[in-house]
Write an enzyme that holds these catalytic residues in place. Structure first.
Site, PDB file in Angstrom:
ATOM      1  N   HIS A  25       0.820  -1.206   0.000  1.00  0.00           N
ATOM      2  CA  HIS A  25       0.000   0.000   0.000  1.00  0.00           C
ATOM      3  C   HIS A  25       0.858   1.262   0.000  1.00  0.00           C
ATOM      4  O   HIS A  25       1.633   1.497   0.935  1.00  0.00           O
ATOM      5  CB  HIS A  25      -0.878  -0.032   1.255  1.00  0.00           C
ATOM      6  CG  HIS A  25      -1.871   1.056   1.355  1.00  0.00           C
ATOM      7  ND1 HIS A  25      -2.007   1.837   2.490  1.00  0.00           N
ATOM      8  CD2 HIS A  25      -2.802   1.505   0.490  1.00  0.00           C
ATOM      9  CE1 HIS A  25      -2.981   2.704   2.317  1.00  0.00           C
ATOM     10  NE2 HIS A  25      -3.486   2.529   1.110  1.00  0.00           N
ATOM     11  N   HIS A  31      -1.072  10.800  -1.894  1.00  0.00           N
ATOM     12  CA  HIS A  31      -2.376  10.340  -1.410  1.00  0.00           C
ATOM     13  C   HIS A  31      -3.328  11.489  -1.090  1.00  0.00           C
ATOM     14  O   HIS A  31      -4.463  11.522  -1.571  1.00  0.00           O
ATOM     15  CB  HIS A  31      -2.204   9.476  -0.160  1.00  0.00           C
ATOM     16  CG  HIS A  31      -3.517   9.025   0.424  1.00  0.00           C
ATOM     17  ND1 HIS A  31      -4.178   9.741   1.406  1.00  0.00           N
ATOM     18  CD2 HIS A  31      -4.284   7.948   0.146  1.00  0.00           C
ATOM     19  CE1 HIS A  31      -5.303   9.119   1.707  1.00  0.00           C
ATOM     20  NE2 HIS A  31      -5.396   8.031   0.962  1.00  0.00           N
TER      21      HIS A  31
END
Length: 290
Positions: free
Chosen positions: A40, A82
């Protein structure tokens, strides 16, 4: 040569031969039944998320799949980050103190390239930069890894799907070898996922979320994966997803996020998920091997 030497030599040769032989059908089936482990934002428990260092760390751990997040700068460059703000993972407040709330879309690529995206994580990573999408896929390619690309906040960046597809094409990621088993594009936005499918039908896509079971057939028309958070998941839901065929005529898959502990990894693996997205890919891999 005495008998002991002959025996030892024979054992060594047999051991070498075993390494060269293909996996037995039972072993191959066992490996294929285990969920994929997906790093991730790179191996983000061990290196600053979404940086090239996080890709390198995933590679050093032997992890094939890397996930990232893509957004767009004020001047149209695609960057890997992100949050829609640069504040949490860079020194933007120090470099540009008067530009709150420091949104990615309000900065040029050259401005973002000046920022330190590593010191917040640890001094060993001081000077790490926010990579462009081109830089990121180059590094993934260098390691012969595979990419789960998330289109982040597409509502903020009209047309970003077309740009991403163009970059992937320019970088050689839309050829047969990549689209068959090395690339998935996902988003929390169904419209964004559908746009990628319409633009490049060969590309495998994923929807981030947990649609009601009754709505799954509509999603199956344009996506190949349904990817919910692990806390919302059940064996029954995974079975309902698997019962349908996705956009490429194969059973819909489930990749769940963000699983960082061994117990949770074993639990979702028991549900039959196809992939586990994790900040700690080594922990998850060891757990699902057991």
């Amino acid at each position: 040569m005495n008998a002991r030497s002959v025996t030892a030599s024979t054992a060594a040769l047999l051991g070498t031969a075993a390494l060269l032989l293909p996996l037995s059908p039972a072993r191959a089936a066992e490996d294929s039944a285990r969920p994929l482990v997906i790093a991730h934002r790179g191996a983000s428990a061990y290196a600053p998320e979404n940086t090239l260092a996080a890709v390198d760390r995933a590679a050093a751990l032997g992890v094939d799949w890397v996930e990232n997040d893509v957004q767009r700068t004020r001047d149209g460059e695609l960057v890997v980050l992100h949050d829609d703000s640069l504040r949490r993972t860079t020194d933007v407040e120090k470099v540009f103190p008067g530009r709150a709330p420091w949104r990615v879309k309000d900065f040029t690529a050259a401005e973002i390239a000046r920022l330190d995206a590593g010191s917040w994580f640890g001094s060993a990573y001081a000077g790490a930069r926010v990579p462009t999408l081109e830089q990121f896929v180059h590094r993934v390619e260098q390691h012969r890894q595979k990419l789960l690309l998330e289109i982040k906040n597409p509502r903020l960046y009209p047309g970003i799907e077309r740009q991403i597809v163009k970059v992937l094409g320019d970088e050689g990621w839309l050829d047969r070898s990549h689209v068959q088993d090395r690339l998935v594009v996902q988003s929390f936005s169904a419209d964004s996922v559908r746009a990628v499918h319409d633009l490049q039908p060969a590309v495998k896509t994923g929807f981030l979320g947990k649609p009601p079971v009754a709505d799954l057939p509509a999603y199956a028309a344009f996506t190949d994966q349904i990817n919910p958070s692990y806390g919302s998941l059940s064996a029954g839901y995974v079975a309902a997803v698997h019962a349908l065929k996705g956009a490429h005529g194969k059973p819909l898959e489930v990749c769940t996020w963000t699983v960082n502990g061994a117990a949770a990894a074993r639990r979702v693996a028991g549900f039959g998920v196809d992939g586990i997205i994790t900040n700690t890919p080594d922990v998850v891999r060891d757990a699902v091997r057991g």
